[in-house]
Design a protein around this motif. Structure first.
Motif, PDB file in Angstrom:
ATOM      1  N   TYR A 113      42.885  56.348  44.831  1.00 45.51           N
ATOM      2  CA  TYR A 113      42.479  57.734  44.636  1.00 45.51           C
ATOM      3  C   TYR A 113      42.204  57.975  43.163  1.00 45.51           C
ATOM      4  CZ  TYR A 113      43.696  58.929  49.389  1.00 45.51           C
ATOM      5  OH  TYR A 113      43.710  59.004  50.745  1.00 45.51           O
ATOM      6  N   ASN A 114      41.231  58.828  42.902  1.00 45.61           N
ATOM      7  CA  ASN A 114      40.940  59.287  41.549  1.00 45.61           C
ATOM      8  C   ASN A 114      41.511  60.690  41.439  1.00 45.61           C
ATOM      9  OD1 ASN A 114      39.399  56.961  40.848  1.00 45.61           O
ATOM     10  ND2 ASN A 114      37.722  57.793  42.051  1.00 45.61           N
ATOM     11  N   ILE A 115      42.300  60.895  40.399  1.00 48.54           N
ATOM     12  CA  ILE A 115      42.942  62.183  40.196  1.00 48.54           C
ATOM     13  C   ILE A 115      42.523  62.719  38.831  1.00 48.54           C
ATOM     14  CG2 ILE A 115      45.139  63.400  40.008  1.00 48.54           C
ATOM     15  CD1 ILE A 115      46.322  61.146  41.770  1.00 48.54           C
ATOM     16  N   VAL A 116      41.872  63.877  38.837  1.00 42.34           N
ATOM     17  CA  VAL A 116      41.464  64.539  37.597  1.00 42.34           C
ATOM     18  C   VAL A 116      42.514  65.599  37.295  1.00 42.34           C
ATOM     19  CG1 VAL A 116      39.687  65.886  36.440  1.00 42.34           C
ATOM     20  CG2 VAL A 116      39.028  64.146  38.124  1.00 42.34           C
ATOM     21  N   LEU A 117      43.098  65.504  36.095  1.00 46.52           N
ATOM     22  CA  LEU A 117      44.137  66.449  35.693  1.00 46.52           C
ATOM     23  C   LEU A 117      43.557  67.551  34.813  1.00 46.52           C
ATOM     24  CD1 LEU A 117      46.933  63.859  34.895  1.00 46.52           C
ATOM     25  CD2 LEU A 117      46.637  65.203  36.978  1.00 46.52           C
ATOM     26  N   ASP A 118      44.250  68.652  34.757  1.00 49.81           N
ATOM     27  CA  ASP A 118      43.756  69.800  33.989  1.00 49.81           C
ATOM     28  C   ASP A 118      43.720  69.555  32.478  1.00 49.81           C
ATOM     29  OD1 ASP A 118      46.500  69.909  33.524  1.00 49.81           O
ATOM     30  OD2 ASP A 118      46.774  71.883  34.440  1.00 49.81           O
ATOM     31  N   ASP A 119      44.351  68.473  31.999  1.00 51.94           N
ATOM     32  CA  ASP A 119      44.289  68.142  30.573  1.00 51.94           C
ATOM     33  C   ASP A 119      43.160  67.150  30.261  1.00 51.94           C
ATOM     34  OD1 ASP A 119      45.272  65.722  31.507  1.00 51.94           O
ATOM     35  OD2 ASP A 119      47.175  65.829  30.417  1.00 51.94           O
ATOM     36  N   GLY A 120      42.338  66.833  31.283  1.00 51.81           N
ATOM     37  CA  GLY A 120      41.194  65.955  31.084  1.00 51.81           C
ATOM     38  C   GLY A 120      41.449  64.501  31.436  1.00 51.81           C
ATOM     39  N   ARG A 121      42.699  64.138  31.644  1.00 50.83           N
ATOM     40  CA  ARG A 121      42.992  62.748  32.020  1.00 50.83           C
ATOM     41  C   ARG A 121      42.520  62.476  33.445  1.00 50.83           C
ATOM     42  NH1 ARG A 121      48.946  61.635  31.872  1.00 50.83           N
ATOM     43  NH2 ARG A 121      49.054  63.841  32.389  1.00 50.83           N
ATOM     44  N   ILE A 122      42.154  61.216  33.679  1.00 51.51           N
ATOM     45  CA  ILE A 122      41.792  60.770  35.022  1.00 51.51           C
ATOM     46  C   ILE A 122      42.676  59.581  35.351  1.00 51.51           C
ATOM     47  CG2 ILE A 122      39.993  59.815  36.502  1.00 51.51           C
ATOM     48  CD1 ILE A 122      37.948  61.237  34.691  1.00 51.51           C
ATOM     49  N   LEU A 123      43.391  59.671  36.440  1.00 51.89           N
ATOM     50  CA  LEU A 123      44.246  58.584  36.905  1.00 51.89           C
ATOM     51  C   LEU A 123      43.613  57.969  38.138  1.00 51.89           C
ATOM     52  CD1 LEU A 123      47.698  60.420  36.742  1.00 51.89           C
ATOM     53  CD2 LEU A 123      46.682  58.947  34.993  1.00 51.89           C
ATOM     54  N   THR A 124      43.751  56.660  38.265  1.00 55.60           N
ATOM     55  CA  THR A 124      43.275  55.970  39.451  1.00 55.60           C
ATOM     56  C   THR A 124      44.388  55.075  39.955  1.00 55.60           C
ATOM     57  OG1 THR A 124      40.988  55.980  38.692  1.00 55.60           O
ATOM     58  CG2 THR A 124      41.550  54.389  40.395  1.00 55.60           C
ATOM     59  N   GLY A 125      44.669  55.166  41.241  1.00 55.77           N
ATOM     60  CA  GLY A 125      45.703  54.322  41.818  1.00 55.77           C
ATOM     61  C   GLY A 125      46.000  54.709  43.241  1.00 55.77           C
ATOM     62  N   LEU A 126      46.992  54.037  43.793  1.00 56.51           N
ATOM     63  CA  LEU A 126      47.446  54.322  45.148  1.00 56.51           C
ATOM     64  C   LEU A 126      48.375  55.521  45.105  1.00 56.51           C
ATOM     65  CD1 LEU A 126      48.399  50.708  46.304  1.00 56.51           C
ATOM     66  CD2 LEU A 126      46.203  51.864  46.508  1.00 56.51           C
ATOM     67  N   LEU A 127      48.399  56.293  46.170  1.00 52.89           N
ATOM     68  CA  LEU A 127      49.355  57.393  46.276  1.00 52.89           C
ATOM     69  C   LEU A 127      50.669  56.799  46.765  1.00 52.89           C
ATOM     70  CD1 LEU A 127      47.189  60.259  47.806  1.00 52.89           C
ATOM     71  CD2 LEU A 127      47.604  59.692  45.410  1.00 52.89           C
ATOM     72  N   ALA A 128      51.549  56.504  45.819  1.00 54.04           N
ATOM     73  CA  ALA A 128      52.812  55.847  46.141  1.00 54.04           C
ATOM     74  C   ALA A 128      53.804  56.807  46.787  1.00 54.04           C
ATOM     75  CB  ALA A 128      53.413  55.233  44.878  1.00 54.04           C
ATOM     76  N   ASN A 142      50.774  48.168  38.018  1.00 54.63           N
ATOM     77  CA  ASN A 142      52.087  48.413  38.597  1.00 54.63           C
ATOM     78  C   ASN A 142      52.853  49.508  37.854  1.00 54.63           C
ATOM     79  OD1 ASN A 142      53.846  47.919  40.720  1.00 54.63           O
ATOM     80  ND2 ASN A 142      54.989  46.370  39.607  1.00 54.63           N
ATOM     81  N   GLN A 143      52.123  50.425  37.236  1.00 54.53           N
ATOM     82  CA  GLN A 143      52.723  51.550  36.524  1.00 54.53           C
ATOM     83  C   GLN A 143      52.689  52.780  37.425  1.00 54.53           C
ATOM     84  OE1 GLN A 143      53.981  51.332  33.269  1.00 54.53           O
ATOM     85  NE2 GLN A 143      53.602  49.160  33.555  1.00 54.53           N
ATOM     86  N   ARG A 144      53.817  53.452  37.517  1.00 53.77           N
ATOM     87  CA  ARG A 144      53.912  54.682  38.304  1.00 53.77           C
ATOM     88  C   ARG A 144      53.817  55.889  37.384  1.00 53.77           C
ATOM     89  NH1 ARG A 144      55.983  54.119  43.572  1.00 53.77           N
ATOM     90  NH2 ARG A 144      56.442  51.941  44.009  1.00 53.77           N
ATOM     91  N   THR A 145      52.995  56.846  37.792  1.00 49.61           N
ATOM     92  CA  THR A 145      52.855  58.092  37.037  1.00 49.61           C
ATOM     93  C   THR A 145      53.068  59.250  38.011  1.00 49.61           C
ATOM     94  OG1 THR A 145      51.215  57.060  35.585  1.00 49.61           O
ATOM     95  CG2 THR A 145      51.332  59.462  35.558  1.00 49.61           C
ATOM     96  N   VAL A 146      54.006  60.123  37.659  1.00 49.25           N
ATOM     97  CA  VAL A 146      54.279  61.296  38.486  1.00 49.25           C
ATOM     98  C   VAL A 146      53.578  62.493  37.841  1.00 49.25           C
ATOM     99  CG1 VAL A 146      56.065  62.813  39.433  1.00 49.25           C
ATOM    100  CG2 VAL A 146      56.520  60.357  39.174  1.00 49.25           C
ATOM    101  N   VAL A 147      52.773  63.196  38.634  1.00 48.90           N
ATOM    102  CA  VAL A 147      52.076  64.383  38.131  1.00 48.90           C
ATOM    103  C   VAL A 147      52.390  65.575  39.035  1.00 48.90           C
ATOM    104  CG1 VAL A 147      50.209  63.110  37.008  1.00 48.90           C
ATOM    105  CG2 VAL A 147      49.944  63.807  39.370  1.00 48.90           C
ATOM    106  N   LYS A 148      52.412  66.735  38.428  1.00 48.48           N
ATOM    107  CA  LYS A 148      52.632  67.954  39.203  1.00 48.48           C
ATOM    108  C   LYS A 148      51.339  68.331  39.904  1.00 48.48           C
ATOM    109  CE  LYS A 148      56.175  69.722  36.179  1.00 48.48           C
ATOM    110  NZ  LYS A 148      56.583  70.769  35.249  1.00 48.48           N
ATOM    111  N   ARG A 149      51.453  68.728  41.152  1.00 52.60           N
ATOM    112  CA  ARG A 149      50.269  69.156  41.903  1.00 52.60           C
ATOM    113  C   ARG A 149      49.547  70.305  41.204  1.00 52.60           C
ATOM    114  NH1 ARG A 149      48.971  67.141  46.803  1.00 52.60           N
ATOM    115  NH2 ARG A 149      50.564  65.937  47.873  1.00 52.60           N
ATOM    116  N   ALA A 150      50.293  71.154  40.538  1.00 50.43           N
ATOM    117  CA  ALA A 150      49.692  72.299  39.844  1.00 50.43           C
ATOM    118  C   ALA A 150      48.754  71.851  38.720  1.00 50.43           C
ATOM    119  CB  ALA A 150      50.791  73.195  39.277  1.00 50.43           C
ATOM    120  N   ASN A 151      48.934  70.624  38.230  1.00 51.69           N
ATOM    121  CA  ASN A 151      48.102  70.098  37.144  1.00 51.69           C
ATOM    122  C   ASN A 151      46.895  69.311  37.646  1.00 51.69           C
ATOM    123  OD1 ASN A 151      50.002  71.217  35.447  1.00 51.69           O
ATOM    124  ND2 ASN A 151      50.985  69.274  34.967  1.00 51.69           N
TER     125      ASN A 151
END
Length: 186
Positions: A113-128, A142-151
């Motif tokens: 999945y591609n995730i665009v965050l409100d700070d301009g970052r784009i994350l790509t990875g599996l929804l773990a 193999n890096q895990r990143t937790v993001v708030k849905r609101a972001n």
């Protein structure tokens, strides 16, 4: 039953919604065609493999360096991509397209999945992991990143596998034979 990627693509040509749902449920997303260049690479690697034998011990070292960051084989490696232990590893008709064209067939549980965050970052990875307030993304390193849905501004399934298309490019012919000797062993 085991079907080749070409057989699955042929089934989808019928345009039948029920067949498409069944194919997606069992095999995931299947790109309609494989680019000519990838077909050529698959044939070239088949030729390399037929020119000699590989050394599984040398192939193990290559597996650890190039594959184990995402794949597990006999308990060794990470589990970002499919565990290869139970895969149809001896069948080159199945194995080669998955290595050379990893975006050709993507099982639902390995959909990036591609995730665009409100700070301009784009994350790509599996929804773990995900819940009502957060989404955890597992990337190809193999890096895990937790993001708030609101972001999250956008969360969209990718048509591209986390596995790169060119994973075999840095290897010479003998190294390819060695790697495949190890992966296909046992």
């Amino acid at each position: 039953p085991i079907f080749s990627t070409e057989e699955l693509r042929h089934m989808l040509l019928h345009g039948d919604a029920q067949i498409a749902r069944e194919v997606a449920a069992h095999w995931g997303s299947i790109r309609k065609t494989t680019p000519f260049e990838k077909e050529g690479k698959i044939k070239a690697i088949s030729i390399y493999l037929g020119r000699g034998t590989g050394d599984a011990a040398s192939g193990h070292k290559l597996f650890v360096k190039h594959c184990a960051i995402c794949h597990r084989l006999y308990g060794e490696g990470n589990q970002i991509g499919p565990d290869l232990t139970a895969a149809d590893r001896k069948n080159l008709t199945v194995l080669l397209p998955n290595v050379v064209d990893p975006s050709g067939v993507i099982r639902p549980e390995f959909r990036a999945y591609n995730i665009v965050l409100d700070d301009g970052r784009i994350l790509t990875g599996l929804l773990a992991d995900q819940n009502d307030s957060t989404v955890t993304v597992l990337d190809a390193k193999n890096q895990r990143t937790v993001v708030k849905r609101a972001n999250i501004e956008e969360l969209k399934a990718s048509d591209t596998s986390l596995m790169p298309d060119n994973v075999l490019d840095p290897l010479g012919e003998q190294e390819i034979r060695d790697l495949f000797a190890y992966v296909r062993a046992k």
